[in-house]
Design a protein around this motif. Structure first.
Motif, PDB file in Angstrom:
ATOM      1  N   LEU A 186      54.508  42.877  31.438  1.00 30.26           N
ATOM      2  CA  LEU A 186      54.622  41.972  30.292  1.00 30.26           C
ATOM      3  C   LEU A 186      53.279  41.331  29.942  1.00 30.26           C
ATOM      4  CD1 LEU A 186      58.000  40.180  31.147  1.00 30.26           C
ATOM      5  CD2 LEU A 186      57.615  42.140  29.615  1.00 30.26           C
ATOM      6  N   ILE A 187      52.317  41.433  30.885  1.00 32.22           N
ATOM      7  CA  ILE A 187      50.988  40.855  30.649  1.00 32.22           C
ATOM      8  C   ILE A 187      49.989  41.917  30.236  1.00 32.22           C
ATOM      9  CG2 ILE A 187      49.055  39.651  31.740  1.00 32.22           C
ATOM     10  CD1 ILE A 187      51.053  38.215  33.504  1.00 32.22           C
ATOM     11  N   SER A 188      49.986  43.050  30.928  1.00 30.34           N
ATOM     12  CA  SER A 188      49.016  44.113  30.656  1.00 30.34           C
ATOM     13  C   SER A 188      49.702  45.471  30.655  1.00 30.34           C
ATOM     14  CB  SER A 188      47.898  44.111  31.707  1.00 30.34           C
ATOM     15  OG  SER A 188      47.155  42.922  31.644  1.00 30.34           O
ATOM     16  N   ARG A 189      49.216  46.347  29.779  1.00 29.39           N
ATOM     17  CA  ARG A 189      49.745  47.706  29.727  1.00 29.39           C
ATOM     18  C   ARG A 189      49.146  48.554  30.841  1.00 29.39           C
ATOM     19  NH1 ARG A 189      48.388  50.099  24.078  1.00 29.39           N
ATOM     20  NH2 ARG A 189      46.313  49.523  24.884  1.00 29.39           N
ATOM     21  N   HIS A 190      49.908  49.556  31.278  1.00 28.47           N
ATOM     22  CA  HIS A 190      49.453  50.436  32.348  1.00 28.47           C
ATOM     23  C   HIS A 190      48.117  51.085  32.012  1.00 28.47           C
ATOM     24  CE1 HIS A 190      49.043  54.362  34.322  1.00 28.47           C
ATOM     25  NE2 HIS A 190      49.579  53.759  35.365  1.00 28.47           N
ATOM     26  N   GLN A 191      47.972  51.607  30.805  1.00 25.01           N
ATOM     27  CA  GLN A 191      46.734  52.314  30.459  1.00 25.01           C
ATOM     28  C   GLN A 191      45.529  51.387  30.453  1.00 25.01           C
ATOM     29  OE1 GLN A 191      49.556  52.155  28.634  1.00 25.01           O
ATOM     30  NE2 GLN A 191      49.162  52.357  26.422  1.00 25.01           N
ATOM     31  N   ASP A 192      45.745  50.118  30.110  1.00 25.98           N
ATOM     32  CA  ASP A 192      44.633  49.164  30.133  1.00 25.98           C
ATOM     33  C   ASP A 192      44.205  48.872  31.569  1.00 25.98           C
ATOM     34  OD1 ASP A 192      44.681  49.001  27.369  1.00 25.98           O
ATOM     35  OD2 ASP A 192      46.035  47.269  27.373  1.00 25.98           O
ATOM     36  N   ILE A 193      45.178  48.675  32.442  1.00 27.99           N
ATOM     37  CA  ILE A 193      44.858  48.406  33.848  1.00 27.99           C
ATOM     38  C   ILE A 193      44.195  49.614  34.489  1.00 27.99           C
ATOM     39  CG2 ILE A 193      45.881  48.033  36.136  1.00 27.99           C
ATOM     40  CD1 ILE A 193      47.802  46.106  34.896  1.00 27.99           C
ATOM     41  N   GLU A 194      44.708  50.807  34.222  1.00 24.09           N
ATOM     42  CA  GLU A 194      44.107  52.008  34.806  1.00 24.09           C
ATOM     43  C   GLU A 194      42.674  52.185  34.310  1.00 24.09           C
ATOM     44  OE1 GLU A 194      44.828  56.816  35.144  1.00 24.09           O
ATOM     45  OE2 GLU A 194      46.551  55.477  34.901  1.00 24.09           O
ATOM     46  N   GLY A 195      42.432  51.887  33.050  1.00 23.30           N
ATOM     47  CA  GLY A 195      41.064  51.968  32.535  1.00 23.30           C
ATOM     48  C   GLY A 195      40.132  51.000  33.239  1.00 23.30           C
ATOM     49  N   GLU A 196      40.603  49.771  33.481  1.00 18.11           N
ATOM     50  CA  GLU A 196      39.794  48.778  34.195  1.00 18.11           C
ATOM     51  C   GLU A 196      39.527  49.222  35.636  1.00 18.11           C
ATOM     52  OE1 GLU A 196      38.392  46.009  33.253  1.00 18.11           O
ATOM     53  OE2 GLU A 196      39.187  45.786  31.228  1.00 18.11           O
TER      54      GLU A 196
ATOM     55  N   ILE B 270      41.672  41.688  37.639  1.00 23.59           N
ATOM     56  CA  ILE B 270      42.055  42.429  36.439  1.00 23.59           C
ATOM     57  C   ILE B 270      43.315  41.761  35.909  1.00 23.59           C
ATOM     58  CG2 ILE B 270      42.915  44.625  35.534  1.00 23.59           C
ATOM     59  CD1 ILE B 270      41.208  46.071  37.559  1.00 23.59           C
ATOM     60  N   ALA B 271      43.300  41.417  34.628  1.00 22.20           N
ATOM     61  CA  ALA B 271      44.438  40.705  34.037  1.00 22.20           C
ATOM     62  C   ALA B 271      45.726  41.492  34.242  1.00 22.20           C
ATOM     63  CB  ALA B 271      44.192  40.483  32.547  1.00 22.20           C
ATOM     64  N   GLY B 272      46.749  40.797  34.721  1.00 19.42           N
ATOM     65  CA  GLY B 272      48.058  41.413  34.895  1.00 19.42           C
ATOM     66  C   GLY B 272      48.369  41.824  36.311  1.00 19.42           C
ATOM     67  N   ILE B 273      47.355  42.004  37.162  1.00 16.82           N
ATOM     68  CA  ILE B 273      47.613  42.392  38.547  1.00 16.82           C
ATOM     69  C   ILE B 273      48.095  41.169  39.323  1.00 16.82           C
ATOM     70  CG2 ILE B 273      46.547  43.145  40.712  1.00 16.82           C
ATOM     71  CD1 ILE B 273      44.872  45.087  39.167  1.00 16.82           C
ATOM     72  N   VAL B 274      49.243  41.313  39.974  1.00 17.61           N
ATOM     73  CA  VAL B 274      49.839  40.180  40.678  1.00 17.61           C
ATOM     74  C   VAL B 274      49.823  40.350  42.192  1.00 17.61           C
ATOM     75  CG1 VAL B 274      51.291  39.546  38.732  1.00 17.61           C
ATOM     76  CG2 VAL B 274      52.157  41.176  40.420  1.00 17.61           C
ATOM     77  N   GLU B 275      49.518  41.553  42.682  1.00 20.27           N
ATOM     78  CA  GLU B 275      49.473  41.758  44.132  1.00 20.27           C
ATOM     79  C   GLU B 275      48.514  42.896  44.457  1.00 20.27           C
ATOM     80  OE1 GLU B 275      52.567  42.037  47.914  1.00 20.27           O
ATOM     81  OE2 GLU B 275      53.222  42.757  45.953  1.00 20.27           O
ATOM     82  N   ILE B 276      47.697  42.687  45.496  1.00 22.52           N
ATOM     83  CA  ILE B 276      46.737  43.685  45.966  1.00 22.52           C
ATOM     84  C   ILE B 276      47.032  43.928  47.442  1.00 22.52           C
ATOM     85  CG2 ILE B 276      44.283  44.232  46.308  1.00 22.52           C
ATOM     86  CD1 ILE B 276      43.725  42.072  44.114  1.00 22.52           C
ATOM     87  N   VAL B 277      47.368  45.174  47.798  1.00 23.55           N
ATOM     88  CA  VAL B 277      47.764  45.488  49.176  1.00 23.55           C
ATOM     89  C   VAL B 277      46.879  46.619  49.698  1.00 23.55           C
ATOM     90  CG1 VAL B 277      49.653  46.083  50.729  1.00 23.55           C
ATOM     91  CG2 VAL B 277      50.135  44.866  48.586  1.00 23.55           C
ATOM     92  N   PRO B 278      45.779  46.290  50.404  1.00 26.04           N
ATOM     93  CA  PRO B 278      44.942  47.350  50.968  1.00 26.04           C
ATOM     94  C   PRO B 278      45.571  47.942  52.222  1.00 26.04           C
ATOM     95  CG  PRO B 278      44.037  45.204  51.527  1.00 26.04           C
ATOM     96  CD  PRO B 278      45.231  44.955  50.643  1.00 26.04           C
ATOM     97  N   SER B 279      45.353  49.230  52.448  1.00 20.15           N
ATOM     98  CA  SER B 279      45.758  49.875  53.686  1.00 20.15           C
ATOM     99  C   SER B 279      44.564  50.648  54.225  1.00 20.15           C
ATOM    100  CB  SER B 279      46.973  50.778  53.471  1.00 20.15           C
ATOM    101  OG  SER B 279      46.648  51.841  52.598  1.00 20.15           O
ATOM    102  N   LEU B 280      44.784  51.607  55.114  1.00 17.64           N
ATOM    103  CA  LEU B 280      43.675  52.260  55.795  1.00 17.64           C
ATOM    104  C   LEU B 280      42.768  53.030  54.847  1.00 17.64           C
ATOM    105  CD1 LEU B 280      45.603  53.458  58.961  1.00 17.64           C
ATOM    106  CD2 LEU B 280      43.766  51.771  58.920  1.00 17.64           C
ATOM    107  N   VAL B 281      43.335  53.778  53.887  1.00 16.01           N
ATOM    108  CA  VAL B 281      42.492  54.563  52.971  1.00 16.01           C
ATOM    109  C   VAL B 281      42.930  54.411  51.521  1.00 16.01           C
ATOM    110  CG1 VAL B 281      41.847  56.271  54.704  1.00 16.01           C
ATOM    111  CG2 VAL B 281      43.881  56.668  53.300  1.00 16.01           C
ATOM    112  N   SER B 282      43.734  53.414  51.210  1.00 13.67           N
ATOM    113  CA  SER B 282      44.201  53.244  49.841  1.00 13.67           C
ATOM    114  C   SER B 282      44.442  51.768  49.553  1.00 13.67           C
ATOM    115  CB  SER B 282      45.486  54.043  49.603  1.00 13.67           C
ATOM    116  OG  SER B 282      46.525  53.574  50.438  1.00 13.67           O
ATOM    117  N   VAL B 283      44.627  51.473  48.265  1.00 17.75           N
ATOM    118  CA  VAL B 283      44.937  50.113  47.833  1.00 17.75           C
ATOM    119  C   VAL B 283      46.093  50.201  46.838  1.00 17.75           C
ATOM    120  CG1 VAL B 283      44.089  48.005  46.749  1.00 17.75           C
ATOM    121  CG2 VAL B 283      42.539  49.399  48.124  1.00 17.75           C
TER     122      VAL B 283
END
Length: 210
Positions: free
Chosen positions: A58-68, A38-51
């Motif tokens: 500056l790249i993507s708005r919060h509402q756009d990322i949440e929609g994706e 997803i454009a704008g995401i710079v780090e993905i950190v999975p854990s036991l039951v969440s990510v």
């Protein structure tokens, strides 16, 4: 549940407690993000039951990322196909000072406990907490014990730990309240490697007596 944390972080939670379904969905979602992106995401950190997702505002708005994210959640696979690993363990003695106590609490001999512990492969539920630390699960209910009442101030890297229906492996020296049942030469953390860990969430691990 999609939860906003600060101005550049989003937490996607798949359960309020650790269970098989929530863990599999978290692993599958993290894998789908790594694959599709997803454009704008710079780090993905999975854990036991969440990510946990960190993004660049500056790249993507919060509402756009949440929609994706919400679109991706509708078609997320349950879990990626992981690699299989065999890990040799020295059980008991100085390597596993809690083995006899654990076996006794489960009304088993140490040999019976080791045989049952090693009978089936476990899934890597997550890595983290400390560098390279591995959570493996789940054991059957008959092999479930709570953590110790006291915390050991330090156990060495390679310690094989047992508690809460799981087996964990340390990759650094850490304090722990888990039962120490053995030690392995398998090293899951090399800071100069890419990636720095050999095991990933969704892999399978089979234990054998070294």
């Amino acid at each position: 549940m999609v939860q906003t944390l600060g101005d550049s972080t989003i937490l996607v939670r798949f359960g309020s407690r650790l269970d098989e379904n929530a863990n599999r969905r978290a692993i599958g979602f993290a894998a789908a993000l790594e694959s599709d992106g997803i454009a704008g995401i710079v780090e993905i950190v999975p854990s036991l039951v969440s990510v946990l997702l960190r993004y660049d505002p500056l790249i993507s708005r919060h509402q756009d990322i949440e929609g994706e994210i919400r679109l991706l959640l509708h078609g997320v696979p349950e879990e990626r196909a992981g690699a299989a690993h065999r890990i040799g363990v020295r059980f008991g003695g100085e390597a596993g000072p809690d083995l006899e106590e654990v076996a006794g609490l489960l009304r088993l001999s140490p040999e019976e406990f080791v045989a049952r512990h090693n009978a089936l492969p476990l899934r890597v539920l997550a890595t983290g907490f400390a560098p390279g630390f591995v959570y493996g699960g789940f054991h059957p209910e008959a092999l479930t014990l709570p953590r110790r009442d006291t915390v050991r101030p330090l156990v060495p890297a390679g310690s094989v730990l047992f508690a809460a229906g799981q087996t964990a492996i340390t990759a650094t020296d850490i304090p722990t309240g888990w039962h120490v049942i053995g030690h392995t030469d398998f090293a899951n953390f090399a800071p100069d490697a890419e990636p720095p860990t050999r095991l990933r969430a969704g892999d399978s691990i089979s234990f054998e007596v070294a």
